[in-house]
Design a protein around this motif. Structure first.
Motif, PDB file in Angstrom:
ATOM      1  N   ARG A  31      -3.361  11.254  23.286  1.00 59.43           N
ATOM      2  CA  ARG A  31      -3.030  11.183  21.841  1.00 59.43           C
ATOM      3  C   ARG A  31      -2.434  12.495  21.323  1.00 59.43           C
ATOM      4  O   ARG A  31      -2.327  13.449  22.058  1.00 59.43           O
ATOM      5  N   ASP A  64       1.512   5.652  15.737  1.00 56.12           N
ATOM      6  CA  ASP A  64       0.205   5.029  15.510  1.00 56.12           C
ATOM      7  C   ASP A  64      -0.830   6.142  15.294  1.00 56.12           C
ATOM      8  O   ASP A  64      -1.004   7.016  16.158  1.00 56.12           O
ATOM      9  N   LEU A  65      -1.475   6.111  14.123  1.00 53.53           N
ATOM     10  CA  LEU A  65      -2.451   7.171  13.815  1.00 53.53           C
ATOM     11  C   LEU A  65      -3.614   7.101  14.808  1.00 53.53           C
ATOM     12  O   LEU A  65      -4.051   6.008  15.194  1.00 53.53           O
ATOM     13  N   ASP A  66      -4.102   8.269  15.200  1.00 49.90           N
ATOM     14  CA  ASP A  66      -5.145   8.316  16.236  1.00 49.90           C
ATOM     15  C   ASP A  66      -6.544   8.137  15.634  1.00 49.90           C
ATOM     16  O   ASP A  66      -6.835   8.684  14.561  1.00 49.90           O
ATOM     17  N   HIS A  71     -12.936   2.891   3.636  1.00 53.77           N
ATOM     18  CA  HIS A  71     -11.629   2.249   3.711  1.00 53.77           C
ATOM     19  C   HIS A  71     -10.617   2.887   2.750  1.00 53.77           C
ATOM     20  O   HIS A  71      -9.431   3.033   3.079  1.00 53.77           O
ATOM     21  N   GLY A 110      -1.183  -2.559  10.118  1.00 50.82           N
ATOM     22  CA  GLY A 110      -2.322  -1.661  10.285  1.00 50.82           C
ATOM     23  C   GLY A 110      -1.924  -0.201  10.145  1.00 50.82           C
ATOM     24  O   GLY A 110      -1.289   0.202   9.168  1.00 50.82           O
ATOM     25  N   GLU A 111      -2.270   0.601  11.158  1.00 50.67           N
ATOM     26  CA  GLU A 111      -1.960   2.035  11.079  1.00 50.67           C
ATOM     27  C   GLU A 111      -0.768   2.373  11.972  1.00 50.67           C
ATOM     28  O   GLU A 111      -0.598   3.497  12.426  1.00 50.67           O
ATOM     29  N   ARG A 162       6.365  -0.102   7.781  1.00 50.75           N
ATOM     30  CA  ARG A 162       4.972  -0.237   8.232  1.00 50.75           C
ATOM     31  C   ARG A 162       4.922  -1.504   9.075  1.00 50.75           C
ATOM     32  O   ARG A 162       5.184  -2.605   8.601  1.00 50.75           O
ATOM     33  N   PHE A 220      -8.068   5.924  14.068  1.00 46.21           N
ATOM     34  CA  PHE A 220      -8.064   5.589  12.651  1.00 46.21           C
ATOM     35  C   PHE A 220      -9.333   4.844  12.240  1.00 46.21           C
ATOM     36  O   PHE A 220      -9.824   4.981  11.115  1.00 46.21           O
ATOM     37  N   LEU A 233       0.818  -1.220   0.000  1.00 47.50           N
ATOM     38  CA  LEU A 233       0.000   0.000   0.000  1.00 47.50           C
ATOM     39  C   LEU A 233       0.851   1.270   0.000  1.00 47.50           C
ATOM     40  O   LEU A 233       0.699   2.136  -0.861  1.00 47.50           O
ATOM     41  N   LYS A 292      -0.827   7.581  23.869  1.00 48.54           N
ATOM     42  CA  LYS A 292      -2.281   7.396  23.632  1.00 48.54           C
ATOM     43  C   LYS A 292      -3.030   7.659  24.933  1.00 48.54           C
ATOM     44  O   LYS A 292      -4.040   8.361  24.966  1.00 48.54           O
ATOM     45  N   ASN A 304     -11.908   5.461   8.971  1.00 46.45           N
ATOM     46  CA  ASN A 304     -12.433   4.410   8.080  1.00 46.45           C
ATOM     47  C   ASN A 304     -13.957   4.403   8.094  1.00 46.45           C
ATOM     48  O   ASN A 304     -14.606   4.337   7.052  1.00 46.45           O
TER      49      ASN A 304
HETATM   50  N1  LIG Z   1      -8.008   1.833   5.509  1.00 44.04           N
HETATM   51  C1  LIG Z   1      -7.248   0.976   6.174  1.00 44.04           C
HETATM   52  N2  LIG Z   1      -7.527   0.717   7.471  1.00 44.04           N
HETATM   53  C2  LIG Z   1      -6.737  -0.148   8.138  1.00 44.04           C
HETATM   54  C3  LIG Z   1      -5.639  -0.773   7.526  1.00 44.04           C
HETATM   55  N3  LIG Z   1      -5.048  -1.574   8.462  1.00 44.04           N
HETATM   56  C4  LIG Z   1      -5.748  -1.455   9.586  1.00 44.04           C
HETATM   57  N4  LIG Z   1      -6.780  -0.588   9.427  1.00 44.04           N
HETATM   58  C5  LIG Z   1      -7.794  -0.177  10.378  1.00 44.04           C
HETATM   59  O1  LIG Z   1      -7.204   0.605  11.399  1.00 44.04           O
HETATM   60  C6  LIG Z   1      -8.116   0.580  12.484  1.00 44.04           C
HETATM   61  C7  LIG Z   1      -7.333   0.567  13.783  1.00 44.04           C
HETATM   62  O2  LIG Z   1      -8.259   0.734  14.799  1.00 44.04           O
HETATM   63  P1  LIG Z   1      -7.906   0.639  16.324  1.00 44.04           P
HETATM   64  O3  LIG Z   1      -6.796  -0.355  16.532  1.00 44.04           O
HETATM   65  O4  LIG Z   1      -9.176   0.415  17.053  1.00 44.04           O
HETATM   66  O5  LIG Z   1      -7.290   1.993  16.683  1.00 44.04           O
HETATM   67  P2  LIG Z   1      -7.751   3.480  16.410  1.00 44.04           P
HETATM   68  O6  LIG Z   1      -9.162   3.588  15.946  1.00 44.04           O
HETATM   69  O7  LIG Z   1      -6.731   4.080  15.502  1.00 44.04           O
HETATM   70  O8  LIG Z   1      -7.666   4.098  17.833  1.00 44.04           O
HETATM   71  P3  LIG Z   1      -6.364   4.469  18.642  1.00 44.04           P
HETATM   72  O9  LIG Z   1      -5.208   3.746  18.027  1.00 44.04           O
HETATM   73  O10 LIG Z   1      -6.633   4.015  20.015  1.00 44.04           O
HETATM   74  O11 LIG Z   1      -6.205   5.956  18.534  1.00 44.04           O
HETATM   75  C8  LIG Z   1      -8.986  -0.656  12.306  1.00 44.04           C
HETATM   76  O12 LIG Z   1     -10.309  -0.224  12.036  1.00 44.04           O
HETATM   77  C9  LIG Z   1      -8.402  -1.346  11.098  1.00 44.04           C
HETATM   78  O13 LIG Z   1      -9.393  -1.938  10.291  1.00 44.04           O
HETATM   79  C10 LIG Z   1      -5.378  -0.491   6.148  1.00 44.04           C
HETATM   80  O14 LIG Z   1      -4.456  -0.992   5.531  1.00 44.04           O
HETATM   81  N5  LIG Z   1      -6.207   0.396   5.531  1.00 44.04           N
END
Ligand SMILES: Nc1nc2c(ncn2[C@@H]2O[C@H](COP(=O)(O)OP(=O)(O)OP(=O)(O)O)[C@@H](O)[C@H]2O)c(=O)[nH]1
Length: 330
Positions: free
Chosen positions: A318, A205-207, A218, A247-248, A244, A209, A172, A314, A213
Motif C-alpha cells: 500500500r 483506492d484509499l488504504d 462513518h 466506495g473508496e 468516483r 478505509f 457525496l 496494495k 470508519n
Molecule cells: N464513510 C464511508 N465509507 C464507505 C463509503 N463507501 C464505502 N465505504 C467503506 O469503505 C470500506 C472499504 O473497505 P475494504 O474494501 O475492506 O477496504 P479497506 O479497508 O480500504 O482496505 P484496503 O482497500 O485493502 O486497503 C468499507 O468499510 C465500506 O463500508 C462511503 O461512502 N463512506
C-alpha cells in the motif's frame, strides 16, 4: 423498443405524437372536402396527411430525429400557410399547434424566429382574416401561445439538463460518477484510436478505509473521501477527469498523458496524499495503479489493467504506485 422510446425520449415522442395527432386531425377534413367537391382543399389536406405520415414513420423506424423534426416543422408551416390561403380563418387556427411544435422541436432561438416569421406571414395573408380586429386578435393570441410555449420548453430543457447533471455526479464528493466515466472513456479512446492522442487511467483506492470508519465513524470516513477528492482535483489539469468509481475507489482520466508522465504524476499524487490527507489526526494513504491505453484495447481491458496495477500496489504494501509498463508497447 419504439414504444419504450415514446415513454422515455421527449423529442421522439413529440415528433411521433405530433405526426399521429396531425394525421388524425387533418384526415377527416381531407375526406370531408373530397365529399364536398372542394378538390383544392382535399388535395392539400391529403398532401399534409401523407407528409406527416411519412415523417412519423421515419422517426418511428429509428430515423434521424433532428432531420425528422426539421422536416416536420417545415411541412406543418407550409401546410398551414397554404391552408390559411385556401380556408381563411379556419386555417389560421392550426397555427397554435404549429407554434407549439417549434418550441418543442427546435432550439429556442430558432423557434422564436420561426414563430415570429409565421405570425408575420399570417398577418400579411390577405384571405386569412375578414377584419383588422380578427387580424389583431390572432396576433395577440398567437403571441401569447408563443410565450407560453417558450417558457414551457425552456423550463423543461433546464430541468432535463439539471437531471442529467445530477445523474452524472456522486452526491457525496461532487465529482463525476461511474456512469459519466463510461462516456468520457469512450471520448478519450476515440481520440487515441483516431488521432493517437495518448490517454492514461489512474485507479486510486484509499488504504485501510474500513479501519478509519471503524475507529472514527462513518461521517469521518465521508469527510476523508471529500477531502481526498478535493486534493486530487487540486492536482488535476483542465482536461483531466476525476470519477468516483464506488466506495473508496476513484478513477482519474489523464488525457494526452504517456506512460512516463503518468508515473511521475501518480508518484507525486501518492506522496501528496500521505503527507496532506488526515482523518482524526492520522495520515491516510492511497494505493495507485496506472495504465495508458494500448492499440486495439477495449476500455474495459484498459480499466482492468489499471485496476490490477492498483491491487498490485496494495499487495506490495500500500501507499505506493504501480504503473503497468507493458502499456508502452502501444
Ligand atoms: N464513510 C464511508 N465509507 C464507505 C463509503 N463507501 C464505502 N465505504 C467503506 O469503505 C470500506 C472499504 O473497505 P475494504 O474494501 O475492506 O477496504 P479497506 O479497508 O480500504 O482496505 P484496503 O482497500 O485493502 O486497503 C468499507 O468499510 C465500506 O463500508 C462511503 O461512502 N463512506
Amino acid at each position: 423498443m419504439s414504444l419504450q422510446r415514446l415513454r422515455n425520449e421527449l423529442q421522439f415522442s413529440v415528433v411521433v405524437l405530433f405526426c399521429a395527432a396531425g394525421l388524425l386531425g387533418v384526415l377527416p377534413f381531407a375526406v370531408y372536402r373530397l365529399v364536398q367537391g372542394d378538390a383544392d382543399a382535399a388535395l392539400l389536406d391529403g398532401a399534409i396527411v401523407i407528409a406527416l405520415g411519412g415523417v412519423g414513420l421515419y422517426a418511428w423506424r429509428g430515423g434521424d430525429l433532428e432531420r425528422a423534426s426539421l422536416f416536420l416543422v417545415t411541412v406543418a408551416t407550409i401546410g398551414l400557410l397554404l391552408i390559411a390561403r385556401v380556408l381563411d380563418l379556419a386555417g389560421a387556427l392550426w397555427s397554435y399547434p404549429v407554434i407549439a411544435s417549434y418550441f418543442l422541436l427546435l432550439r429556442w432561438s430558432r423557434a422564436l424566429v420561426a414563430a415570429s416569421t409565421l405570425m408575420l406571414l399570417m398577418m400579411l395573408e390577405p384571405h386569412a382574416f375578414d377584419s383588422m380586429a380578427h387580424r389583431l386578435m390572432y396576433l395577440a393570441s398567437a403571441a401569447v401561445t408563443s410565450v407560453i410555449a417558450y417558457v414551457f420548453a425552456r423550463r423543461t430543457q433546464l430541468q432535463r439538463d439539471q437531471l442529467e447533471a445530477l445523474a452524472a455526479r456522486d452526491p457525496l464528493t461532487g465529482v463525476a460518477n461511474r456512469r459519466a466515466m463510461d462516456k468520457e472513456l469512450r471520448i478519450a479512446a476515440e481520440a487515441f484510436h483516431r488521432h493517437r492522442v495518448p490517454a492514461a487511467l489512474v485507479v486510486m483506492d484509499l488504504d485501510h478505509f474500513k479501519a478509519i470508519n471503524d475507529a472514527l465513524g462513518h461521517d469521518a470516513g465521508d469527510d476523508a473521501l471529500v477531502e481526498f477528492a478535493r486534493l486530487v482535483q487540486s492536482y488535476c489539469r483542465v482536461g483531466d477527469r476525476l470519477f468516483r468509481f464506488g466506495g473508496e475507489e476513484f478513477v482519474l482520466l489523464l488525457a494526452g498523458t504517456g506512460v512516463n508522465d503518468l508515473q511521475a504524476f501518480a508518484e507525486s499524487l501518492c506522496a501528496a496524499v500521505s503527507t496532506r490527507l488526515r482523518a482524526g489526526g492520522r495520515a491516510v494513504t492511497v494505493s495507485i495503479g496506472g495504465a495508458v491505453l494500448r492499440k486495439g484495447e477495449s476500455n474495459a481491458e484498459w480499466l482492468a489493467r489499471a485496476d490490477a496495477a492498483m491491487y498490485e500496489a496494495k499487495r506490495r504494501g500500500r501507499d505506493r504506485v504501480v504503473v503497468d509498463r507493458e502499456t508502452a508497447a502501444g
